[in-house]
Write a protein that holds these residues in place. Structure first.
Motif, short mmCIF file in Angstrom:
data_model
loop_
_atom_site.label_atom_id
_atom_site.label_comp_id
_atom_site.label_asym_id
_atom_site.label_seq_id
_atom_site.Cartn_x
_atom_site.Cartn_y
_atom_site.Cartn_z
N THR A 71 0.85 -1.18 0.00
CA THR A 71 0.00 0.00 0.00
C THR A 71 0.89 1.23 0.00
O THR A 71 1.75 1.39 0.88
N LEU A 72 0.70 2.09 -0.98
CA LEU A 72 1.53 3.29 -1.15
C LEU A 72 0.74 4.53 -0.75
O LEU A 72 -0.41 4.72 -1.18
N ASN A 73 1.35 5.37 0.06
CA ASN A 73 0.73 6.62 0.47
C ASN A 73 1.67 7.75 0.07
O ASN A 73 2.76 7.89 0.64
N PHE A 74 1.27 8.55 -0.92
CA PHE A 74 2.10 9.63 -1.43
C PHE A 74 1.59 10.98 -0.93
O PHE A 74 0.39 11.26 -0.96
N ALA A 75 2.51 11.82 -0.51
CA ALA A 75 2.17 13.19 -0.08
C ALA A 75 3.48 13.96 0.04
O ALA A 75 4.56 13.44 -0.28
N GLY A 76 3.39 15.20 0.48
CA GLY A 76 4.60 15.96 0.76
C GLY A 76 5.38 15.29 1.87
O GLY A 76 4.80 14.75 2.82
N SER A 77 6.70 15.30 1.77
CA SER A 77 7.53 14.60 2.76
C SER A 77 7.27 15.09 4.18
O SER A 77 7.22 14.30 5.13
N GLY A 78 7.11 16.40 4.35
CA GLY A 78 6.85 16.94 5.67
C GLY A 78 5.55 16.45 6.26
O GLY A 78 5.48 16.13 7.46
N GLU A 79 4.52 16.38 5.43
CA GLU A 79 3.23 15.87 5.90
C GLU A 79 3.36 14.41 6.34
O GLU A 79 2.80 14.00 7.37
N LEU A 80 4.09 13.62 5.57
CA LEU A 80 4.28 12.22 5.92
C LEU A 80 5.07 12.07 7.22
O LEU A 80 4.78 11.20 8.05
N ALA A 81 6.08 12.91 7.40
CA ALA A 81 6.86 12.88 8.64
C ALA A 81 5.97 13.18 9.84
O ALA A 81 6.11 12.57 10.91
N GLN A 82 5.03 14.09 9.67
CA GLN A 82 4.09 14.41 10.74
C GLN A 82 3.17 13.22 11.03
O GLN A 82 2.86 12.94 12.19
N GLN A 83 2.76 12.52 9.98
CA GLN A 83 1.93 11.33 10.17
C GLN A 83 2.68 10.28 10.99
O GLN A 83 2.11 9.66 11.90
N ILE A 84 3.96 10.08 10.67
CA ILE A 84 4.77 9.11 11.41
C ILE A 84 4.90 9.54 12.87
O ILE A 84 4.74 8.72 13.79
N ALA A 85 5.15 10.82 13.10
CA ALA A 85 5.28 11.32 14.46
C ALA A 85 3.98 11.17 15.25
O ALA A 85 4.01 11.02 16.48
N SER A 86 2.85 11.17 14.53
CA SER A 86 1.55 11.03 15.18
C SER A 86 1.16 9.58 15.39
O SER A 86 0.06 9.29 15.89
N GLY A 87 2.03 8.66 14.98
CA GLY A 87 1.77 7.24 15.21
C GLY A 87 1.09 6.52 14.08
O GLY A 87 0.60 5.40 14.27
N ALA A 88 1.06 7.12 12.88
CA ALA A 88 0.44 6.44 11.75
C ALA A 88 1.19 5.14 11.46
O ALA A 88 2.43 5.15 11.40
N PRO A 89 0.48 4.01 11.29
CA PRO A 89 1.16 2.74 11.04
C PRO A 89 1.80 2.73 9.66
O PRO A 89 1.16 3.05 8.66
N ALA A 90 3.07 2.41 9.60
CA ALA A 90 3.78 2.34 8.33
C ALA A 90 5.05 1.52 8.52
O ALA A 90 5.56 1.38 9.63
N ASP A 91 5.54 0.98 7.41
CA ASP A 91 6.73 0.13 7.44
C ASP A 91 7.97 0.80 6.88
O ASP A 91 9.08 0.55 7.33
N VAL A 92 7.78 1.65 5.86
CA VAL A 92 8.91 2.25 5.15
C VAL A 92 8.60 3.72 4.89
O VAL A 92 7.46 4.09 4.60
N PHE A 93 9.63 4.55 4.99
CA PHE A 93 9.49 5.97 4.65
C PHE A 93 10.57 6.35 3.66
O PHE A 93 11.75 6.04 3.84
N ALA A 94 10.15 7.02 2.57
CA ALA A 94 11.08 7.55 1.58
C ALA A 94 10.80 9.04 1.43
O ALA A 94 9.70 9.44 1.05
N ALA A 95 11.79 9.86 1.75
CA ALA A 95 11.63 11.31 1.75
C ALA A 95 12.33 11.93 0.54
O ALA A 95 13.22 11.32 -0.06
N ALA A 96 11.94 13.16 0.22
CA ALA A 96 12.54 13.87 -0.91
C ALA A 96 13.73 14.70 -0.49
O ALA A 96 14.33 15.39 -1.33
N ASP A 97 14.10 14.66 0.79
CA ASP A 97 15.33 15.30 1.21
C ASP A 97 15.78 14.71 2.54
O ASP A 97 15.01 14.08 3.27
N THR A 98 17.05 14.89 2.85
CA THR A 98 17.61 14.31 4.07
C THR A 98 17.13 15.03 5.32
O THR A 98 17.05 14.43 6.39
N ALA A 99 16.80 16.32 5.21
CA ALA A 99 16.35 17.08 6.38
C ALA A 99 15.05 16.50 6.93
O ALA A 99 14.87 16.41 8.16
N THR A 100 14.14 16.09 6.04
CA THR A 100 12.88 15.53 6.51
C THR A 100 13.09 14.16 7.13
O THR A 100 12.45 13.81 8.12
#
Length: 268
Positions: A71-100
């Motif tokens: 299952t693929l969830n695409f969005a802005g990297s910052g938004e996805l990082a916020q989802q992870i910080a909020s406890g969204a269940p996920a297995d892998v994260f791929a960001a568009a920059d190292t800062a995120t």
């Protein structure tokens, strides 16, 4: 959220991406299907600019690993990082920059065992460079980066808190040209859509987005873009329910250099 899948390209790290070996690895993680086939579910959070290439990789991955669903969830990297910080269940994260990715590392973090082997800050698997995207008829006659600052020219860019927006700020600083956009978008695909629909005269997007929209937009290179090259890191998240399968997916992405280069990405 999109569901699809892909076949891993030839691997160079982690578990060997051959079905027989993958089955053994997944069995060790408790994930097998009937007849000994790999069976599992992966949730991958990825930057919007990875939409096309990850969709292709996921389709091949599912074909190579019967019984597995990605299952693929695409969005802005910052938004996805916020989802992870909020406890969204996920297995892998791929960001568009190292800062995120650093935001994730400092928060929920990457899986400790995977990070110990591959790096605490993830693996950089691709690079991307900004382009000026204009409609095919280029109504505003854009030729240079400075043209984006001309009176009456309507430009769309990403908000600065997302990677494409941070790269845009770097490009403006490098060129000495301050562009005043008419809209700030949450991810690069939203900028691309504005250009495709003719709602703006130009937008700053990645080279890969221009390639994906070939025929619907034209891409212009510009001096200073080389100062704003984004590196794309990927990693297995600490909250993954199946780190073995997640690591196999990461291997597929890291080793998929042909797929990435065909989509216009650079490779580190």
């Amino acid at each position: 959220m999109r569901e699809t899948g892909s076949r891993p390209a030839l691997r160079t790290r982690g578990p060997v991406a051959v079905l027989a070996v993958a089955v053994l690895a997944l069995t060790a993680c408790g994930g097998t299907g009937s007849g000994g086939e790999a069976d599992g579910e992966l949730t991958v959070l990825a930057a919007a600019s990875l939409t096309d290439v990850f969709t292709d990789i996921a389709a091949d991955f599912e074909e190579r690993h019967p019984g597995t669903r990605v299952t693929l969830n695409f969005a802005g990297s910052g938004e996805l990082a916020q989802q992870i910080a909020s406890g969204a269940p996920a297995d892998v994260f791929a960001a568009a920059d190292t800062a995120t990715m650093e935001q994730v590392v400092e928060g929920e973090g990457l899986d400790a065992d995977w990070a110990a082997e591959h790096g605490t800050h993830g693996l950089v698997f691709a690079t991307n460079t900004l382009r000026i995207a204009v409609p095919p008829d280029n109504p505003a006659g854009i030729e240079t980066f400075a043209d984006l600052a001309a009176d009456g020219v309507q430009v769309a860019v990403c908000a600065e808190q997302v990677p494409c927006g941070a790269a845009t700020r770097t490009a403006m600083d490098a060129s000495g040209v301050e562009v005043t956009p008419v809209t700030l978008e949450e991810d690069v695909r939203a900028v691309l859509t504005k250009v495709e629909l003719g709602e703006v005269d130009a937008g700053l997007v990645y080279a890969t987005d221009v390639d994906a929209a070939r025929g619907r937009v034209e891409g212009l290179e510009f001096p200073g873009a080389e100062e704003a090259v984004n590196e794309y890191p990927i990693g297995v998240l600490a909250g993954s329910d199946d780190t073995g399968l997640a690591a196999t997916w990461v291997d597929a992405v890291v080793d998929g250099t042909d797929v990435l280069s065909d989509a216009g990405f650079g490779t580190p």
